[in-house]
Design an enzyme around this catalytic site. Structure first.
Site, short mmCIF file in Angstrom:
data_model
loop_
_atom_site.label_atom_id
_atom_site.label_comp_id
_atom_site.label_asym_id
_atom_site.label_seq_id
_atom_site.Cartn_x
_atom_site.Cartn_y
_atom_site.Cartn_z
N LEU A 8 0.85 -1.19 0.00
CA LEU A 8 0.00 0.00 0.00
C LEU A 8 0.88 1.24 0.00
CD1 LEU A 8 -2.57 -1.15 2.72
CD2 LEU A 8 -2.57 -1.63 0.26
N GLY A 11 -0.85 6.61 -0.16
CA GLY A 11 -1.20 7.65 0.80
C GLY A 11 -0.52 8.99 0.55
N ARG A 15 2.08 14.09 6.99
CA ARG A 15 2.96 14.45 8.11
C ARG A 15 4.41 14.65 7.69
NH1 ARG A 15 0.46 9.47 11.46
NH2 ARG A 15 -0.16 8.88 9.35
N GLN A 73 -5.25 3.77 -6.94
CA GLN A 73 -6.36 4.06 -6.01
C GLN A 73 -6.81 5.49 -6.32
OE1 GLN A 73 -5.21 4.35 -1.88
NE2 GLN A 73 -7.33 4.19 -1.14
N LYS A 349 38.62 12.91 -15.21
CA LYS A 349 37.29 12.63 -15.80
C LYS A 349 37.45 11.79 -17.06
CE LYS A 349 35.29 14.47 -19.05
NZ LYS A 349 34.69 15.28 -20.12
N ASN A 375 54.77 10.26 -15.45
CA ASN A 375 54.81 11.20 -14.34
C ASN A 375 54.23 12.53 -14.81
OD1 ASN A 375 55.30 12.71 -12.12
ND2 ASN A 375 57.39 11.95 -11.80
N ASN A 384 40.73 19.86 -22.91
CA ASN A 384 39.93 18.91 -23.70
C ASN A 384 38.76 19.57 -24.41
OD1 ASN A 384 38.77 19.46 -21.22
ND2 ASN A 384 37.74 17.49 -21.09
#
Ligand code: UD1
Ligand code: MG
Length: 464
Positions: A8, A11, A15, A73, A349, A375, A384
């Site tokens: 279920l 709802g 709250r 529902q 990246k 290195n 890039n």
């Protein structure tokens, strides 16, 4: 036994005070509804229905999963009405009904409930627990002989009843499909205007059918109706996951401050320092060390990897023995070779970094393929992006890139080449050569003294 499941989840979750449907609020990186789905999946039900209503489309989009059937529902008229909505879909057999806001339930407890239900030859069984400190749950009413006779919501009970009946309803029910025929008898609650599923208990008790409640660990059926409760169950879940990994040989220096998603795996003898977040599909190998303040999402770490303090790693792979950080950022698509080193303030990246390669300080390596034992000096940047498109930088094995160099992509640096410090490299560099690209240095004699004399003369002129 043919088992169907109904969750279920329609709802409003008033709250929570949120525009996000309650069941999509996350506990440890996963919507609470997903936790429940995962727990029932292991029971191999023939069908699982999710009753949706509030934010229906959002719920459907977020918990895409094979084998789930969504039932809408239309009017949110309470848990009784929610189950009635699913009734026409259910084939004869046994039905497990759960609230979608109880993410801590375990497969083990559900199995036990199903077994008890079968053993008791019950028409209806449900989970309950005793806790004086909690409010907002339905209270299980029993007669003098201890037989369950009803469930009454907390807000509809008197102080006397609260004192007498301390057993609370967990919101997990097993019933035979014939019980569903009684759902229509549930009356609308006059004060809330809802049809309470829990009213079925009274109806079944009166009909003389077998009915029982089974005690279960309080921890597992804590419902979430507010942000406070969401925090509380997240803390329980966090602790549960961390303890499970401790049992498998992982050290947590300060478990209270480590957050490990359920979907993560961690190898033995790995040591995890405070304030660490291991998220998504992350897999950590054996003998790794994760120092404080790091977040690792959807990434794979081989054996003996060290992640130094305050490092963010996203959708990347790191091979055996590599050392990352402190203060490094591996963005999606970074593949770091074994024993490589990505050091202080380095961002990587969509790049492949070869075994033994070192990028130790203050660099940006994006869209690059870097060979072995390279290195890369402090302050190196792979340029890039030309404002329109991204291009790749290729660096052969054994290359030495001097500090503060810019490599303008697309570009290839051949094996064992050297780039002198401070270079701006715009043309490919063949293997083995030294590329120097900087203005020739001039030293102007006596410059300091000449400057002082000129400044003094300027001041005199102003005074006049
Ligand atoms: C419910 C039980 C209570 C139990 C508690 C356990 C009822 C009347 N009360 O109270 O006895 O102790 O769970 O956590 O069942 N929902 C719908 N459609 C609706 C209303 C609710 O699908 O029209 C769903 C909600 O999304 C939620 C679940 O049903 O996942 C339970 O509803 P909620 O309002 O949270 O009930 P509680 O007040 O917590
Ligand atoms: Mg609830």
């Amino acid at each position: 036994m043919k088992l169907s499941v109904v969750i279920l989840a329609a709802g409003l979750g008033k709250r929570m005070k949120s525009s996000v449907p309650k069941v999509l609020h996350e506990a440890l990186g996963m919507p609470m509804l997903q936790h429940t789905i995962d727990a029932v999946k292991k029971l191999n039900p023939s069908k699982t229905f999710v009753v949706i209503g509030n934010g229906a489309q959002a719920v459907k989009d977020r918990v895409k999963e094979d084998g789930l059937t969504f039932v809408l529902q239309k009017n949110l008229l309470g848990t009784g009405d929610a189950l009635l909505t699913a009734k026409k879909e259910l084939k004869k057999g046994t039905v497990l009904v759960l609230n979608g806001d109880c993410p801590l339930i375990t497969t083990r407890t559900l199995k036990k409930l199903l077994a008890a239900h079968k053993r008791g030859r019950n028409a209806l069984s449900f989970l309950s627990f005793i806790d004086d400190s909690l409010s907002g749950y339905g209270r299980v009413f029993r007669d003098e002989k201890g037989r369950v006779i009803g469930i009454v919501e907390d807000k509809h009970t008197t102080a006397e009843e609260k004192r007498r009946f301390t057993e609370l309803n967990g919101g997990v029910y097993v019933m035979e499909t014939e019980i569903l025929n009684h759902l229509g008898k549930i009356k609308k609650n006059s004060s809330s205007g809802e049809y309470y599923l829990t009213d079925i208990i009274d109806i079944i008790a009166k009909s003389g059918k077998n009915l029982n409640a089974y005690d279960c660990p309080q921890e597992e059926i804590r419902g979430v109706n507010s942000r406070k409760e969401l925090y509380e169950i997240t803390e329980i879940l966090k602790r549960r996951v961390v303890l499970q990994w401790m049992e498998k040989g992982v050290t947590f220096v300060d478990p209270a401050t480590s957050s490990v998603h359920v979907s993560v795996s961690i190898g033995r003898d790995t040591v995890i320092y405070p304030n660490t977040y291991l998220e998504g599909k992350t897999r950590i190998g054996r003998g790794c060390t994760i120092y404080p303040g790091s977040r690792i999402c959807d990434s794979v770490l081989g054996e003996g990897v060290t992640i130094k303090d305050n490092t963010l790693i996203e959708e990347s792979r790191i091979s055996k023995g590599a050392v990352i950080g402190p203060f490094a950022h591996l963005r999606p698509g970074s593949d770091i070779g074994s024993n490589a080193k990505i050091g202080n303030f380095v961002e990587v990246k969509k790049s492949n970094i070869g075994d033994g390669t070192k990028v130790s300080h203050l660099s940006y390596i994006g869209d690059a393929d870097v060979g072995r034992n390279v290195n890369i000096g402090a302050g190196t940047i792979t340029c890039n992006y030309d404002g329109k498109k991204k291009s790749r930088t290729k660096i052969g094995s054994g290359v030495f890139i001097g500090s503060d160099s810019q490599l303008i992509a697309p570009i290839t640096i051949g094996k064992n080449a050297y780039i002198a410090a401070g270079a701006t490299i715009t043309r490919n560099v063949p293997s083995g050569v030294l590329a120097i690209s900087r203005a020739k240095q001039k030293n102007l004699d006596n410059w300091g003294a000449r400057k002082t004399t000129a400044q003094k003369a300027k001041v005199k002129k102003k005074i006049k």
